[in-house]
Design a protein around this motif. Sequence first.
Motif, PDB file in Angstrom:
ATOM      1  N   LEU A 298      28.662  17.984  33.590  1.00 10.26           N
ATOM      2  CA  LEU A 298      28.411  19.118  34.475  1.00 10.26           C
ATOM      3  C   LEU A 298      29.686  19.701  35.080  1.00 10.26           C
ATOM      4  O   LEU A 298      29.734  20.880  35.388  1.00 10.26           O
ATOM      5  CB  LEU A 298      27.439  18.702  35.584  1.00 10.26           C
TER       6      LEU A 298
ATOM      7  N   LEU B 144      23.166  15.047  29.855  1.00 10.31           N
ATOM      8  CA  LEU B 144      21.986  15.845  30.203  1.00 10.31           C
ATOM      9  C   LEU B 144      21.842  17.048  29.281  1.00 10.31           C
ATOM     10  O   LEU B 144      20.789  17.272  28.703  1.00 10.31           O
ATOM     11  CB  LEU B 144      22.070  16.314  31.654  1.00 10.31           C
ATOM     12  N   LEU B 145      22.888  17.816  29.156  1.00 11.17           N
ATOM     13  CA  LEU B 145      22.838  18.994  28.296  1.00 11.17           C
ATOM     14  C   LEU B 145      23.036  18.566  26.841  1.00 11.17           C
ATOM     15  O   LEU B 145      23.665  17.544  26.577  1.00 11.17           O
ATOM     16  CB  LEU B 145      23.936  19.975  28.703  1.00 11.17           C
ATOM     17  N   PRO B 146      22.488  19.344  25.902  1.00 10.90           N
ATOM     18  CA  PRO B 146      22.676  18.988  24.502  1.00 10.90           C
ATOM     19  C   PRO B 146      24.113  19.216  24.042  1.00 10.90           C
ATOM     20  O   PRO B 146      24.841  20.030  24.617  1.00 10.90           O
ATOM     21  CB  PRO B 146      21.710  19.920  23.773  1.00 10.90           C
TER      22      PRO B 146
ATOM     23  N   TRP C 211      26.696  22.670  23.964  1.00 18.47           N
ATOM     24  CA  TRP C 211      26.562  23.587  25.097  1.00 18.47           C
ATOM     25  C   TRP C 211      27.933  24.110  25.474  1.00 18.47           C
ATOM     26  O   TRP C 211      28.905  23.356  25.525  1.00 18.47           O
ATOM     27  CB  TRP C 211      25.928  22.852  26.282  1.00 18.47           C
TER      28      TRP C 211
ATOM     29  N   PRO D 143      28.455  23.603  33.637  1.00 15.87           N
ATOM     30  CA  PRO D 143      27.763  24.534  34.540  1.00 15.87           C
ATOM     31  C   PRO D 143      28.075  24.402  36.031  1.00 15.87           C
ATOM     32  O   PRO D 143      27.853  25.357  36.758  1.00 15.87           O
ATOM     33  CB  PRO D 143      26.288  24.258  34.286  1.00 15.87           C
ATOM     34  N   LEU D 144      28.567  23.286  36.503  1.00 22.39           N
ATOM     35  CA  LEU D 144      28.856  23.199  37.938  1.00 22.39           C
ATOM     36  C   LEU D 144      30.288  23.623  38.272  1.00 22.39           C
ATOM     37  O   LEU D 144      30.711  23.490  39.405  1.00 22.39           O
ATOM     38  CB  LEU D 144      28.568  21.792  38.472  1.00 22.39           C
TER      39      LEU D 144
ATOM     40  N   MET E  98      27.608  32.667  33.968  1.00 17.53           N
ATOM     41  CA  MET E  98      26.152  32.664  34.137  1.00 17.53           C
ATOM     42  C   MET E  98      25.489  33.827  33.401  1.00 17.53           C
ATOM     43  O   MET E  98      24.264  33.893  33.334  1.00 17.53           O
ATOM     44  CB  MET E  98      25.782  32.747  35.625  1.00 17.53           C
TER      45      MET E  98
ATOM     46  N   GLU F 160      23.129  33.758  28.461  1.00 13.16           N
ATOM     47  CA  GLU F 160      22.110  32.708  28.434  1.00 13.16           C
ATOM     48  C   GLU F 160      22.217  31.912  27.147  1.00 13.16           C
ATOM     49  O   GLU F 160      22.420  32.475  26.072  1.00 13.16           O
ATOM     50  CB  GLU F 160      20.721  33.353  28.527  1.00 13.16           C
ATOM     51  N   GLN F 161      22.068  30.606  27.271  1.00 14.11           N
ATOM     52  CA  GLN F 161      22.107  29.745  26.091  1.00 14.11           C
ATOM     53  C   GLN F 161      20.727  29.143  25.876  1.00 14.11           C
ATOM     54  O   GLN F 161      20.062  28.744  26.824  1.00 14.11           O
ATOM     55  CB  GLN F 161      23.145  28.642  26.277  1.00 14.11           C
TER      56      GLN F 161
ATOM     57  N   VAL G  47      18.061  26.554  23.455  1.00 14.20           N
ATOM     58  CA  VAL G  47      18.038  25.338  22.643  1.00 14.20           C
ATOM     59  C   VAL G  47      16.885  25.442  21.663  1.00 14.20           C
ATOM     60  O   VAL G  47      15.781  25.827  22.034  1.00 14.20           O
ATOM     61  CB  VAL G  47      17.859  24.091  23.540  1.00 14.20           C
TER      62      VAL G  47
END
Lengths: 197, 167
Positions: free
Chosen positions: B109, B124-126, B129, B133-134, B140, B143-144, B146
């Motif tokens: 993150l 957490l994310l695949p 990615w 994100p943090l 932002m 958009e991604q 899955v």
Amino acid sequence: MDPVTIDTTKISTIKKKPQTALEKLEDTGLIHTVLSAKDRKGLILLTTVDQIFNWARLSSLWPVTSGLACCAIEMMGVAMAHHDIARFGMEIFRASPRQADLMFVAGTVTKRMAPRVKQLYEMMPEPKWVISVGSCSNTGGPYHESYSVLKGVDLIIPVDVYIPGCPPRPEAWLYGVIQLREKIKNEGYGAKWGINK
Amino acid sequence: MNPAEELKQALPGSVMSTGMQVDKPLAVIKKEELLAAAAKVKEMGFDHLSVITGIDYTDRFEVIYNLFSYKKKENLVLKVILDHNNPEVDSLTSLWKGANWLERETYDLVGIKFAGHPNLVRILLPEGWNGHPLRKDYDMDTEQFVTIGEDGEDIVSTDGSNLLRRK
């Protein structure tokens, strides 16, 4: 004091229970015209077949067992004895989407879960309905500005009824179910295939 | 004496400053000395690493380790300050096994690299990615999405046409 005596012969408001097949059909309120052919000992239904199909469908909706987040806890509350979703003939949460015709999208649809939810929907046989439960699956809710949450499950699958709330109370949930029943009641045969309506 | 002061007395060269993080004793550690300081902290009885946090301050990164001692019922917070261009710090998996997933989460993150980590991949994310994100500079606007591949693996793309009903 004398005990109150009730003259039972004067009570006429009690509805007579339907006895014959004809009376039972009329009692559903869905069949407009039913004629009986005396010489054939059978019934002739002069109505569209939609209404019988719809009546059968709405009376035993079987939801698929799938919960995504905290709304699924509320789904358990709806299914338990206090609120008792069995009153609508839906107490059987099927473990396989092949045997279900209703999907509750109960909770946050994350980007990673979205293709799985879509696959689950596609595995269900027609006719099928979807109820989106809670702010998260309606619009993204508190996670609308998030990187990881889909902004509404209706981006990936068609939704019939939206139930707002975070999470919605079981009463709201049951109201949504009743709305879906009303919707199914007015569907035409083949409405899902675009033949009627 | 609180454990942060105790640590400063034991290792005066590696503790930059001490203070309080809300109501927990805090020790700011030099990033090169983190592994040695953490070994000393574990000797002091802090047997539980409860959480690792990474924060982006746009000019620097901070990694915060929350520790707890089940024997003494005490808290201790360690903090390291990292360079914004190349945030890298030693992994603590050799001392606390629980650091493995916590460091993977911080890597996932916030994008901080932990040198010596046995399996530093996203948790957490695949995989695939784009971005962490943090971070404050995370994009932002793109958009991604899955999708699932042939073998059940996650495929990340900005094109959601396989998933979405309409564009």
